[in-house]
Design a protein around this motif. Structure first.
Motif, PDB file in Angstrom:
ATOM      1  N   CYS A  63     -17.970  19.340  44.866  1.00 41.26           N
ATOM      2  CA  CYS A  63     -17.156  20.365  45.474  1.00 41.26           C
ATOM      3  C   CYS A  63     -17.387  21.791  44.951  1.00 41.26           C
ATOM      4  O   CYS A  63     -17.259  22.769  45.746  1.00 41.26           O
ATOM      5  N   ASP A  64     -17.741  21.840  43.690  1.00 40.18           N
ATOM      6  CA  ASP A  64     -18.221  23.289  43.349  1.00 40.18           C
ATOM      7  C   ASP A  64     -19.338  23.845  44.224  1.00 40.18           C
ATOM      8  O   ASP A  64     -19.255  25.036  44.336  1.00 40.18           O
ATOM      9  N   ASN A  65     -20.351  22.905  44.293  1.00 40.96           N
ATOM     10  CA  ASN A  65     -21.400  23.474  45.255  1.00 40.96           C
ATOM     11  C   ASN A  65     -20.957  24.088  46.552  1.00 40.96           C
ATOM     12  O   ASN A  65     -21.653  24.896  47.009  1.00 40.96           O
ATOM     13  N   ARG A  66     -20.005  23.042  47.218  1.00 38.70           N
ATOM     14  CA  ARG A  66     -19.575  23.528  48.463  1.00 38.70           C
ATOM     15  C   ARG A  66     -18.658  24.700  48.335  1.00 38.70           C
ATOM     16  O   ARG A  66     -18.998  25.966  49.502  1.00 38.70           O
ATOM     17  N   LEU A  67     -18.154  25.080  47.560  1.00 40.08           N
ATOM     18  CA  LEU A  67     -17.269  26.377  47.213  1.00 40.08           C
ATOM     19  C   LEU A  67     -18.086  27.673  47.106  1.00 40.08           C
ATOM     20  O   LEU A  67     -18.027  28.608  47.754  1.00 40.08           O
ATOM     21  N   ILE A  68     -19.213  27.226  46.209  1.00 39.59           N
ATOM     22  CA  ILE A  68     -20.099  28.366  46.198  1.00 39.59           C
ATOM     23  C   ILE A  68     -20.993  28.614  47.328  1.00 39.59           C
ATOM     24  O   ILE A  68     -21.176  29.796  47.797  1.00 39.59           O
ATOM     25  N   ALA A  69     -21.352  27.700  47.950  1.00 43.50           N
ATOM     26  CA  ALA A  69     -22.011  27.868  49.453  1.00 43.50           C
ATOM     27  C   ALA A  69     -21.100  28.652  50.133  1.00 43.50           C
ATOM     28  O   ALA A  69     -21.497  29.360  50.977  1.00 43.50           O
ATOM     29  N   LEU A  70     -20.002  28.334  50.367  1.00 50.39           N
ATOM     30  CA  LEU A  70     -18.952  28.787  51.200  1.00 50.39           C
ATOM     31  C   LEU A  70     -18.703  30.523  50.858  1.00 50.39           C
ATOM     32  O   LEU A  70     -18.766  31.281  51.700  1.00 50.39           O
ATOM     33  N   ASN A  71     -18.835  30.716  49.677  1.00 51.75           N
ATOM     34  CA  ASN A  71     -18.579  32.169  49.098  1.00 51.75           C
ATOM     35  C   ASN A  71     -19.785  32.700  49.597  1.00 51.75           C
ATOM     36  O   ASN A  71     -19.844  34.078  49.942  1.00 51.75           O
ATOM     37  N   ASN A  72     -21.128  32.219  49.158  1.00 45.98           N
ATOM     38  CA  ASN A  72     -22.225  32.783  49.717  1.00 45.98           C
ATOM     39  C   ASN A  72     -22.346  33.136  51.047  1.00 45.98           C
ATOM     40  O   ASN A  72     -22.773  34.500  51.388  1.00 45.98           O
ATOM     41  N   THR A  73     -21.937  32.308  51.959  1.00 46.74           N
ATOM     42  CA  THR A  73     -21.905  32.542  53.544  1.00 46.74           C
ATOM     43  C   THR A  73     -20.813  33.464  53.703  1.00 46.74           C
ATOM     44  O   THR A  73     -21.381  34.529  54.573  1.00 46.74           O
ATOM     45  N   LEU A  74     -19.826  33.683  53.211  1.00 44.95           N
ATOM     46  CA  LEU A  74     -18.956  34.706  53.485  1.00 44.95           C
ATOM     47  C   LEU A  74     -19.386  36.222  53.181  1.00 44.95           C
ATOM     48  O   LEU A  74     -19.043  37.146  53.755  1.00 44.95           O
ATOM     49  N   VAL A  75     -19.816  36.166  51.924  1.00 45.56           N
ATOM     50  CA  VAL A  75     -20.490  37.610  51.618  1.00 45.56           C
ATOM     51  C   VAL A  75     -21.441  37.802  52.408  1.00 45.56           C
ATOM     52  O   VAL A  75     -21.570  39.187  52.926  1.00 45.56           O
ATOM     53  N   LEU A  76     -22.522  37.155  53.010  1.00 47.18           N
ATOM     54  CA  LEU A  76     -23.623  37.474  53.673  1.00 47.18           C
ATOM     55  C   LEU A  76     -22.985  38.022  55.160  1.00 47.18           C
ATOM     56  O   LEU A  76     -23.533  38.821  55.904  1.00 47.18           O
ATOM     57  N   LEU A  77     -22.009  36.919  55.585  1.00 47.98           N
ATOM     58  CA  LEU A  77     -21.221  37.463  56.706  1.00 47.98           C
ATOM     59  C   LEU A  77     -20.610  38.708  56.786  1.00 47.98           C
ATOM     60  O   LEU A  77     -20.584  39.538  57.726  1.00 47.98           O
ATOM     61  N   ALA A  78     -19.800  39.047  55.766  1.00 47.95           N
ATOM     62  CA  ALA A  78     -19.257  40.383  55.691  1.00 47.95           C
ATOM     63  C   ALA A  78     -20.353  41.348  55.557  1.00 47.95           C
ATOM     64  O   ALA A  78     -20.094  42.360  56.168  1.00 47.95           O
ATOM     65  N   CYS A  79     -21.507  41.375  54.796  1.00 50.02           N
ATOM     66  CA  CYS A  79     -22.723  42.331  55.081  1.00 50.02           C
ATOM     67  C   CYS A  79     -22.866  42.345  56.378  1.00 50.02           C
ATOM     68  O   CYS A  79     -23.348  43.772  56.871  1.00 50.02           O
ATOM     69  N   VAL A  80     -23.143  41.413  57.117  1.00 52.53           N
ATOM     70  CA  VAL A  80     -23.717  41.604  58.693  1.00 52.53           C
ATOM     71  C   VAL A  80     -22.441  42.174  59.352  1.00 52.53           C
ATOM     72  O   VAL A  80     -23.009  43.165  60.288  1.00 52.53           O
ATOM     73  N   CYS A  81     -21.397  42.001  59.123  1.00 52.90           N
ATOM     74  CA  CYS A  81     -20.346  42.707  60.019  1.00 52.90           C
ATOM     75  C   CYS A  81     -20.317  43.965  59.658  1.00 52.90           C
ATOM     76  O   CYS A  81     -19.938  44.794  60.652  1.00 52.90           O
ATOM     77  N   ASP A  82     -20.336  44.363  58.351  1.00 52.18           N
ATOM     78  CA  ASP A  82     -20.376  45.782  58.035  1.00 52.18           C
ATOM     79  C   ASP A  82     -21.482  46.514  58.603  1.00 52.18           C
ATOM     80  O   ASP A  82     -21.387  47.711  59.301  1.00 52.18           O
ATOM     81  N   LEU A  83     -22.650  45.913  58.673  1.00 55.77           N
ATOM     82  CA  LEU A  83     -23.872  46.578  59.583  1.00 55.77           C
ATOM     83  C   LEU A  83     -23.384  46.722  60.758  1.00 55.77           C
ATOM     84  O   LEU A  83     -24.041  47.716  61.480  1.00 55.77           O
TER      85      LEU A  83
END
Length: 88
Positions: free
Chosen positions: A51-71
């Motif tokens: 479950c910890d791995n899934r939460l971290i993967a979700l967090n990493n995905t959201l961070v990268l999505l935020a970066c793409v959206c900002d660009l």
């Protein structure tokens, strides 16, 4: 650790690891924390919780999505609202 467009060990980080570590932490903070966590867990033989791995993967995905959206919001003004929403 391989990140997007470069591979670890090919930028000369062995000659000045502090600079490269700061560069990575500044540009990819969420992914940097995840990779540091994985390294510590690996060196201490700690097994992660699935479950910890899934939460971290979700967090990493959201961070990268935020970066793409900002660009994209830089180029397309109509995406500024989406960018602000993802940054929350």
């Amino acid at each position: 650790f391989d990140c997007l467009c470069w591979q670890a060990g090919h930028l000369g980080e062995s000659s000045c690891p502090e600079v490269y570590n700061a560069f990575e932490a500044f540009l990819c903070f969420g992914c940097h924390i995840s990779s540091s966590r994985a390294l510590v867990m690996d060196t201490r033989s700690i097994r992660p919780d699935p479950c910890d791995n899934r939460l971290i993967a979700l967090n990493n995905t959201l961070v990268l999505l935020a970066c793409v959206c900002d660009l994209l919001a830089i180029c397309f003004e109509e995406l500024e609202g989406v960018s602000e929403l993802v940054d929350l």
